[in-house]
Motif scaffolding. Sequence first.
Motif, PDB file in Angstrom:
ATOM      1  N   VAL A  12       0.838  -1.203   0.000  1.00 54.55           N
ATOM      2  CA  VAL A  12       0.000   0.000   0.000  1.00 54.55           C
ATOM      3  C   VAL A  12       0.873   1.253   0.000  1.00 54.55           C
ATOM      4  CG1 VAL A  12      -1.573   1.371   1.425  1.00 54.55           C
ATOM      5  CG2 VAL A  12      -2.042  -1.048   1.034  1.00 54.55           C
ATOM      6  N   ARG A  13       1.893   1.265   0.829  1.00 50.85           N
ATOM      7  CA  ARG A  13       2.772   2.435   0.896  1.00 50.85           C
ATOM      8  C   ARG A  13       3.520   2.648  -0.415  1.00 50.85           C
ATOM      9  NH1 ARG A  13       5.121   1.596   7.094  1.00 50.85           N
ATOM     10  NH2 ARG A  13       3.425   2.743   8.135  1.00 50.85           N
ATOM     11  N   ALA A  14       3.916   1.556  -1.058  1.00 51.39           N
ATOM     12  CA  ALA A  14       4.608   1.674  -2.347  1.00 51.39           C
ATOM     13  C   ALA A  14       3.678   2.271  -3.400  1.00 51.39           C
ATOM     14  CB  ALA A  14       5.114   0.305  -2.796  1.00 51.39           C
ATOM     15  N   ARG A  15       2.427   1.835  -3.407  1.00 48.94           N
ATOM     16  CA  ARG A  15       1.465   2.370  -4.367  1.00 48.94           C
ATOM     17  C   ARG A  15       1.192   3.849  -4.089  1.00 48.94           C
ATOM     18  NH1 ARG A  15      -0.155   3.074  -9.277  1.00 48.94           N
ATOM     19  NH2 ARG A  15      -2.388   3.521  -9.476  1.00 48.94           N
ATOM     20  N   LYS A  16       1.104   4.215  -2.820  1.00 51.97           N
ATOM     21  CA  LYS A  16       0.885   5.622  -2.475  1.00 51.97           C
ATOM     22  C   LYS A  16       2.055   6.488  -2.945  1.00 51.97           C
ATOM     23  CE  LYS A  16      -1.006   7.081   1.291  1.00 51.97           C
ATOM     24  NZ  LYS A  16      -1.255   7.380   2.717  1.00 51.97           N
ATOM     25  N   ARG A  17       3.267   5.965  -2.824  1.00 52.33           N
ATOM     26  CA  ARG A  17       4.431   6.737  -3.282  1.00 52.33           C
ATOM     27  C   ARG A  17       4.361   7.008  -4.780  1.00 52.33           C
ATOM     28  NH1 ARG A  17       7.229   3.633   0.627  1.00 52.33           N
ATOM     29  NH2 ARG A  17       7.795   2.053  -0.914  1.00 52.33           N
TER      30      ARG A  17
END
Length: 426
Positions: A125-130
């Motif tokens: 999720v954090r990678a996609r948000k970045r």
Amino acid sequence: MLKELRSRSLRAFKFTLAGVCLLVLIGTRGDAMRLDAVQEVAAPYSYDIITWHLQNFLSKWTHRVVRAIPGAGISSEDRLARVEEYFALSVDASRFKSNIDRIAANASGAGEAGLADSENELKEVRARKRKLRADVEEAIESGISEVARAAGLGVVGEFIFPPVDIRLTEPPKVLVTSPRDRIERSLEVLVDPHVDVGDREAMESRLLESEDLAAIVLDIGGVATYPASLYDGGSLRGTLRTATHEWLHHYFFFGPLGQNMFKSPEMQVLNETAADLAGRELGELAYRFLGGALSDDKQTTAPVRASPAEPPRQPGNEFDFDTEMRETRRRTDLLLTQGRIVDAEEYMEQQRLRFVANGHPIRKINQAYFAFNGTYAESPGSASPIGGQLRQFREGMAGVGEFVERIRGVSSYGEFLSMLDEDGDR
């Protein structure tokens, strides 16, 4: 066409670079000698604000230049879709983090497989948000710029000055201090956002023992770095309000209000509360501009539940946070005025336990807690009359743009009171 786009991007870059060179002063001005005691304690956890300005400013402009290349841009519809996805992912991230905290708290070791799954999902999720972040930031910046332009704020040709520039991230925390015998915002410094609770407690205890200062490390929703550093786990509406609040600090900086912000406690409260009032109003307009129908009302953090041991609450006997906090502040002020410092500190701790028992997990309430929150005059932790005075001042104006321009020209609290009296006589 490509040449024209590059030329326009270069002009905008030069314009913004001039702004960042001036706005960097916001994060570095002040009497460094006065901060020695706090800086020494916070040194292992210091937050490098100069590096923040330079790295994030250049990173964001690289993305803007790329988006200006024909074929590399995205439509407004795609950008709004990315905004919606980004804030939906914030809800997912909060859920996975809550799962991790719950499983990690299980001393039996059960649920290790679930812990690994949640950690992997959180990373994804954090990678996609970045990947989405830069486009989402530009959508937010565009929305705020449009409402600022419509309100007549900062318009210079085709640009808004200072340009709206934000970074969705984890903002630094702030170490705040206050004298123990009164509530007064004193020495403070930004610290690393990842400093753990044990280290926070250690800093606070050291300042109490060595300097006789009440101290507290607090989370903040944003800070007026350039680009502004904003918490990335909130809702779209809340993020727009905070982003507008921080942009208003940038805007105030180029007028008497911002230049005199630290001349007195009243001027600091006036700055923060004016940014709060106008930030909410302009932020709401930006929310509507971006399409308020976006799925923004989902809760991004798990609700805090009262302890199971707490008896059921009776109708009409609900615990009201604002009322209780105002009474806590009032009673604390009274005890300190009487010179009863230890009694005041014991009372604040008793009240903190009441807040925790009623579903409000406050780690610490002390003089520094009230000193920081008291800067925002509409906070229940404030005893300042400035919130009501600013609301009265705003009511006499047709639009938020007029309010911002008039308050921006104020150089002292006395001048503001005179303006308020003059408006009341009309």
